[in-house]
Structure formats: structure tokens, C-alpha cells
Write an enzyme that holds these catalytic residues in place. Structure first.
Site, PDB file in Angstrom:
ATOM      1  N   ARG A 113      55.537  59.802  63.625  1.00  0.00           N
ATOM      2  CA  ARG A 113      54.708  58.911  64.414  1.00  0.00           C
ATOM      3  C   ARG A 113      55.376  58.473  65.719  1.00  0.00           C
ATOM      4  NH1 ARG A 113      50.605  54.976  64.047  1.00  0.00           N
ATOM      5  NH2 ARG A 113      51.254  53.248  65.334  1.00  0.00           N
TER       6      ARG A 113
ATOM      7  N   ASP B  38      49.098  56.913  57.570  1.00  0.00           N
ATOM      8  CA  ASP B  38      50.163  57.497  56.753  1.00  0.00           C
ATOM      9  C   ASP B  38      50.324  56.651  55.499  1.00  0.00           C
ATOM     10  OD1 ASP B  38      51.689  55.295  57.489  1.00  0.00           O
ATOM     11  OD2 ASP B  38      52.803  56.374  59.018  1.00  0.00           O
TER      12      ASP B  38
HETATM   13  C1  UD1 Z   1      57.836  50.273  63.766  1.00  0.00           C
HETATM   14  C2  UD1 Z   1      58.825  51.015  62.910  1.00  0.00           C
HETATM   15  C3  UD1 Z   1      58.552  50.799  61.445  1.00  0.00           C
HETATM   16  C4  UD1 Z   1      58.509  49.318  61.145  1.00  0.00           C
HETATM   17  C5  UD1 Z   1      57.523  48.624  62.079  1.00  0.00           C
HETATM   18  C6  UD1 Z   1      57.515  47.110  61.905  1.00  0.00           C
HETATM   19  C7  UD1 Z   1      59.315  52.945  64.278  1.00  0.00           C
HETATM   20  C8  UD1 Z   1      59.241  54.422  64.423  1.00  0.00           C
HETATM   21  N1  UD1 Z   1      58.731  52.436  63.209  1.00  0.00           N
HETATM   22  O1  UD1 Z   1      56.542  50.837  63.518  1.00  0.00           O
HETATM   23  O2  UD1 Z   1      59.605  51.403  60.695  1.00  0.00           O
HETATM   24  O3  UD1 Z   1      58.074  49.165  59.811  1.00  0.00           O
HETATM   25  O4  UD1 Z   1      57.866  48.896  63.435  1.00  0.00           O
HETATM   26  O5  UD1 Z   1      58.792  46.600  62.064  1.00  0.00           O
HETATM   27  O6  UD1 Z   1      59.926  52.262  65.069  1.00  0.00           O
HETATM   28  N2  UD1 Z   1      49.014  47.813  64.943  1.00  0.00           N
HETATM   29  C9  UD1 Z   1      47.701  47.905  65.345  1.00  0.00           C
HETATM   30  N3  UD1 Z   1      47.437  48.470  66.551  1.00  0.00           N
HETATM   31  C10 UD1 Z   1      48.403  48.954  67.367  1.00  0.00           C
HETATM   32  C11 UD1 Z   1      49.745  48.859  66.946  1.00  0.00           C
HETATM   33  C12 UD1 Z   1      50.023  48.282  65.720  1.00  0.00           C
HETATM   34  O7  UD1 Z   1      46.810  47.477  64.639  1.00  0.00           O
HETATM   35  O8  UD1 Z   1      48.078  49.474  68.455  1.00  0.00           O
HETATM   36  C13 UD1 Z   1      49.334  47.202  63.635  1.00  0.00           C
HETATM   37  C14 UD1 Z   1      49.893  48.235  62.661  1.00  0.00           C
HETATM   38  O9  UD1 Z   1      48.858  48.944  61.992  1.00  0.00           O
HETATM   39  C15 UD1 Z   1      50.678  47.352  61.726  1.00  0.00           C
HETATM   40  C16 UD1 Z   1      51.229  46.263  62.658  1.00  0.00           C
HETATM   41  O10 UD1 Z   1      50.380  46.290  63.807  1.00  0.00           O
HETATM   42  O11 UD1 Z   1      49.846  46.770  60.778  1.00  0.00           O
HETATM   43  C17 UD1 Z   1      52.678  46.456  63.078  1.00  0.00           C
HETATM   44  O12 UD1 Z   1      52.856  47.722  63.659  1.00  0.00           O
HETATM   45  P1  UD1 Z   1      54.015  48.035  64.716  1.00  0.00           P
HETATM   46  O13 UD1 Z   1      54.885  46.845  64.921  1.00  0.00           O
HETATM   47  O14 UD1 Z   1      53.367  48.642  65.908  1.00  0.00           O
HETATM   48  O15 UD1 Z   1      54.874  49.126  63.960  1.00  0.00           O
HETATM   49  P2  UD1 Z   1      55.316  50.535  64.478  1.00  0.00           P
HETATM   50  O16 UD1 Z   1      55.815  50.443  65.880  1.00  0.00           O
HETATM   51  O17 UD1 Z   1      54.270  51.542  64.153  1.00  0.00           O
END
Ligand code: UD1
Length: 423
Positions: free
Chosen positions: A98, A122
Site C-alpha cells: 500500500r 486489505d
Molecule cells: C500507516 C501505517 C500503518 C499504521 C497506520 C496508523 C504505513 C505504510 N502504514 O498506515 O502501519 O497502522 O499508519 O498508524 O505507514 N483513512 C481514510 N481516508 C484516507 C486515509 C485514511 O478514511 O484518505 C482512514 C483509514 O482507513 C484508517 C485511518 O484513516 O481507518 C488511519 O489511516 P492512516 O493513518 O492513513 O494509515 P496509513 O497511512 O494507511
């Protein structure tokens, strides 16, 4: 996903004791690699862990026209970025990893066009990218999705804007920050993610010549510059891997010295482990975790940094399954993150899941059985569960664990675990 039949075999009962070394964080190294696209020439990233995801990012950057060379012994990645990189991240790579979407920000701002496959869901949840896209649109990009790809364009460059995130998303903060560094004028990101990985990326960008203030706080201010220069930067050590070893020590009533661990990035989890009965001491290059009794169950709720990290949640559930007392674990970040609980139940764990809460009744010991890893952290959690199960546990789909834990089996063996890898 990788199609390998490799599995771990774990014999229960070992008390882990000794030393481990933690290397660069996966979640930092991948973002630094993607951000190197922002400057023409060769950037060098040090302390890059030798894990599958790093090699997937290497492949992605190579397809974008970069020349990457990785030194496995020195853990150094050199990335030579051309004047005009490509602009497409294909589905076969994005679905495997991702973090491929982290090329969105750098490419739209530097090339003016980017096409990235939509990552889809995922094993830990649906994981949208709406905040990433909205942020780029706020900066003046045009974006739409077509045939499974998000296509963003900014032929005349981007312009700074005031952006407010509904949730402090790590990935969205990173994509907006890497786009805004080359935008005209000032960008503010309100409710920005404060994770150490985001700070590490910001420091890399500053070393390239970017102007960023407020890293590690909820408001990040970026003043756009015309051009960035390649640089050399060492990746921050992996707080989640360090945290995994801390839980391993506590669960097995062991004694592990974690070199490279940064206790200041694990304040909440380490406080919780102390509440569970651990003795934790800081040493010059890390910390040591000792435990001489059965852990006491702890209640936690996952939250964005500096709250309890969702990536360590599987280890809390595993520890609580063999701890003294009842506990409640609340997952606030990823809705799918309890998927591995049914695997733990195969080992006899007494866990009841209701929405985003899991209630756990501790048992003295689990009972070895075949289980399967569903994601990186759940996979590592199941290996640790095998260590506290009577008899033999096999953990299938070992490749998940390889994505986040370099040399996991070797490190466990050095600590006295009876674990092996099979095909
Ligand atoms: C990153 C980490 C992951 C960690 C997470 C939270 C990487 C590769 N992965 O994932 O290991 O568990 O931070 O610390 O760095 N969301 C939305 N819309 C968006 C973006 C996010 O709804 O556009 C939601 C996601 O579905 C989730 C939450 O926000 O429920 C947090 O996601 P996010 O902080 O963005 O995590 P990642 O960057 O994907």
C-alpha cells in the site's frame, strides 16, 4: 500477494532472553524512498531494512526510471532520480504494498501528472485514500478515478492552501506534505499526523531544502520552494519492531535488551507494559525489558500517535490471552484489525469481539495448533502466541511477517526460542 507456502513452526515454552538490534522502520524507509523522487540526482538512505516491501518500492522506483542500488550489508539504498520520472504506479505493485501510494504527492508536484492504482482494502480494513486526494485537490490538482486508477494532474504546478484533515491520517499527511514542498506559497495541514515516521519524512525533506515547521505537532506549515536537492539521511529505527520485542519479553517472562529501540517513541505502550508487571530500563542505545511473573491483563484503546499504536494491538491481545485477569481492547484506527482473533481462538484464547471492542479472559497457557498470518503484525503476534502455547504451533503465510521483520527467525533463535521456517 506473494504465493509461497512458507510457514513458521514454533515450539512453546521458551523464555526469551538476550539481545536484539532494531533497524530502520519499514514505514519510514518506504516513504523516504518515495520522497527521493522530489529531487533530480542521487539520494542515499541509510539504515534501510532488508525486507520485502523495500524491494517492492525499489521495483516501483525502477519502473519510474530511477536507478536503485541496495547494499544488504551496509543497509544503504541509493536512488538516482532522472530529470523526468515516469508517472504510473501499477496495480501489481500497489496491491502488494500500500505504501506505493506515497508516490502520489512527489509525482504530481514534480511531474505534473500521476496515475496510481487504487489500493482497495486489505486484511486490516477498507483503507480509503479520500483524504490524500482531497488534499491534492485543495492544492490545485485535478483528480479523478478511472479504470481502477486515481489520476491526478497539475500542469501548472500546485499552490499552497489551508488543509484540514478529518482524521490525522499518516499517509494523507505524508502525501500532502510531499506535494506542498514544491507548491507556490504556504500550506498548512491542520490535524496532521504526529507519528515519528511523519517527522522522519519531514526531516528528510528539510535536508533536501524544504521549508517545514511544526513537525510532530497537529499543525504543519510548509513554505514551498522552487527546487529540492538530493541528500543523505538515516532512517529512524522501527518503534513497532522494538515494541514487538518488548511484548515478547513480557509474554515469555523473559529479559530482552533492545538495541536501537527508542523508548521516547513508545511511551504509552511501555507504560502499559510496566502496568502489566514489567521492569523497563533505558540503556545508552535502547532499552531492556524484564519480566519475572505472569503478566497482569491491561486495557488499551488504539489512537493516533502519541496514543497506543494500532500496529501493536495484536500483541496486547495475545499477551492478554495468557495474562491474569480480564481486559478490554478497543480498536479505533482500523476496523478490520480483529481478523486474526479467530486464529488466536484456534489456540484456545478466550476472546469475544463486539464491534471495535475485544474482551479477553486470560488463561495460563494456550494450546498449539496450525494458524495462518493475516497481516504483518498479526503474523508476528501469532508466532509469539506459539511461544506461550503448549506443544507445537505452525504459522502459515510467513511472507506477511517477512514484510516487516528482517531476520525474525534468526533473532528469535538467538533469544532461545525454538522456532524454524519450512516450505
Ligand atoms: C500507516 C501505517 C500503518 C499504521 C497506520 C496508523 C504505513 C505504510 N502504514 O498506515 O502501519 O497502522 O499508519 O498508524 O505507514 N483513512 C481514510 N481516508 C484516507 C486515509 C485514511 O478514511 O484518505 C482512514 C483509514 O482507513 C484508517 C485511518 O484513516 O481507518 C488511519 O489511516 P492512516 O493513518 O492513513 O494509515 P496509513 O497511512 O494507511
Amino acid at each position: 500477494m506473494e504465493n509461497t507456502n512458507e510457514y513458521f513452526q514454533v515450539v512453546g515454552g521458551a523464555r526469551l532472553s538476550g539481545e536484539v538490534t532494531v533497524y530502520g522502520a519499514k514505514n519510514s524507509a518506504l516513504k523516504l524512498m518515495a520522497a527521493s523522487l522530489l529531487a533530480v540526482g542521487e539520494s542515499t538512505i541509510e539504515n534501510v531494512p532488508d525486507i520485502a516491501d523495500v524491494h517492492i518500492m525499489e521495483e516501483l522506483l525502477t519502473r519510474l526510471g530511477c536507478k536503485c542500488s541496495y547494499d544488504r550489508n551496509a543497509l544503504t539504498m541509493k536512488i538516482l532520480v532522472p530529470k523526468v520520472p515516469g508517472h504510473r504506479a501499477d496495480y501489481d505493485l500497489v496491491r502488494k504494498m500500500r505504501a506505493s501510494i506515497n508516490v502520489l504527492g512527489p509525482l504530481v508536484t514534480r511531474v505534473g501528472k500521476v496515475e496510481v492504482a487504487l489500493p482497495g482494502g486489505d486484511a486490516i480494513g477498507s483503507r480509503g485514500i479520500d483524504f490524500h486526494i482531497k488534499g491534492l485537490i485543495d492544492l490545485g490538482a485535478e483528480a479523478h478515478s478511472e479504470h481502477g486508477y486515481v489520476i491526478a494532474t497539475a500542469p501548472n504546478g500546485l499552490t499552497g492552501a489551508a488543509i484540514s484533515l478529518d482524521f490525522p491520517s499518516v499517509g494523507a499527511t505524508e502525501n500532502i506534505m510531499t506535494a506542498a514542498v514544491l507548491a507556490k506559497g504556504i500550506t498548512t495541514i491542520d490535524n496532521a499526523a504526529r507519528e515519528p515516521d511523519v517527522v522522519d519524512l519531514g526531516e528528510f525533506l528539510i535536508a533536501m531544502g524544504a521549508k517545514i515547521e511544526g513537525l510532530g505537532t497537529p499543525v504543519i506549515t510548509i513554505t514551498g520552494v522552487k527546487e529540492l536537492k538530493p541528500t543523505t539521511h538515516a532512517t529512524l529505527t522501527d518503534r513497532i519492531v522494538a515494541g514487538t520485542w518488548a511484548f515478547a519479553a513480557v509474554m515469555t517472562q523473559g529479559d530482552i535488551t533492545i538495541h536501537g529501540g527508542r523508548p521516547e517513541h513508545l511511551e504509552v505502550p511501555l507504560d502499559k507494559l510496566v502496568a502489566a508487571g514489567a521492569v523497563i530500563t533505558t540503556i545508552h542505545d535502547g532499552f531492556r525489558v524484564r519480566m519475572d511473573k505472569r503478566p497482569v491483563a491491561i486495557d488499551i484503546a488504539t489512537l493516533p500517535y502519541p496514543g497506543f499504536p494500532t500496529d501493536l494491538q495484536p500483541f496486547v491481545i495475545t499477551m492478554n490471552a495468557i495474562a491474569e485477569g480480564n481486559s478490554i481492547v478497543t480498536e479505533n484506527v482500523f476496523e478490520g484489525r480483529f481478523m486474526f482473533v479467530s486464529e488466536l481462538q484456534r489456540l484456545g484464547a478466550d476472546i469475544h469481539v463486539d464491534g471495535h471492542h475485544a474482551s479477553i479472559t486470560g488463561k495460563k497457557q494456550l494450546s498449539g495448533a496450525p494458524v495462518a498470518a493475516t497481516d504483518i503484525r498479526a503474523g508476528a503476534g501469532l508466532v509469539l502466541a506459539g511461544l506461550v502455547s503448549e506443544g507445537i504451533t505452525t504459522v502459515e503465510d510467513a511472507f506477511h511477517v517477512d514484510r516487516g521483520y528482517p531476520g525474525f527467525v534468526e533473532a528469535l533463535l538467538a533469544l532461545g526460542a525454538k522456532v524454524s521456517r519450512h516450505i
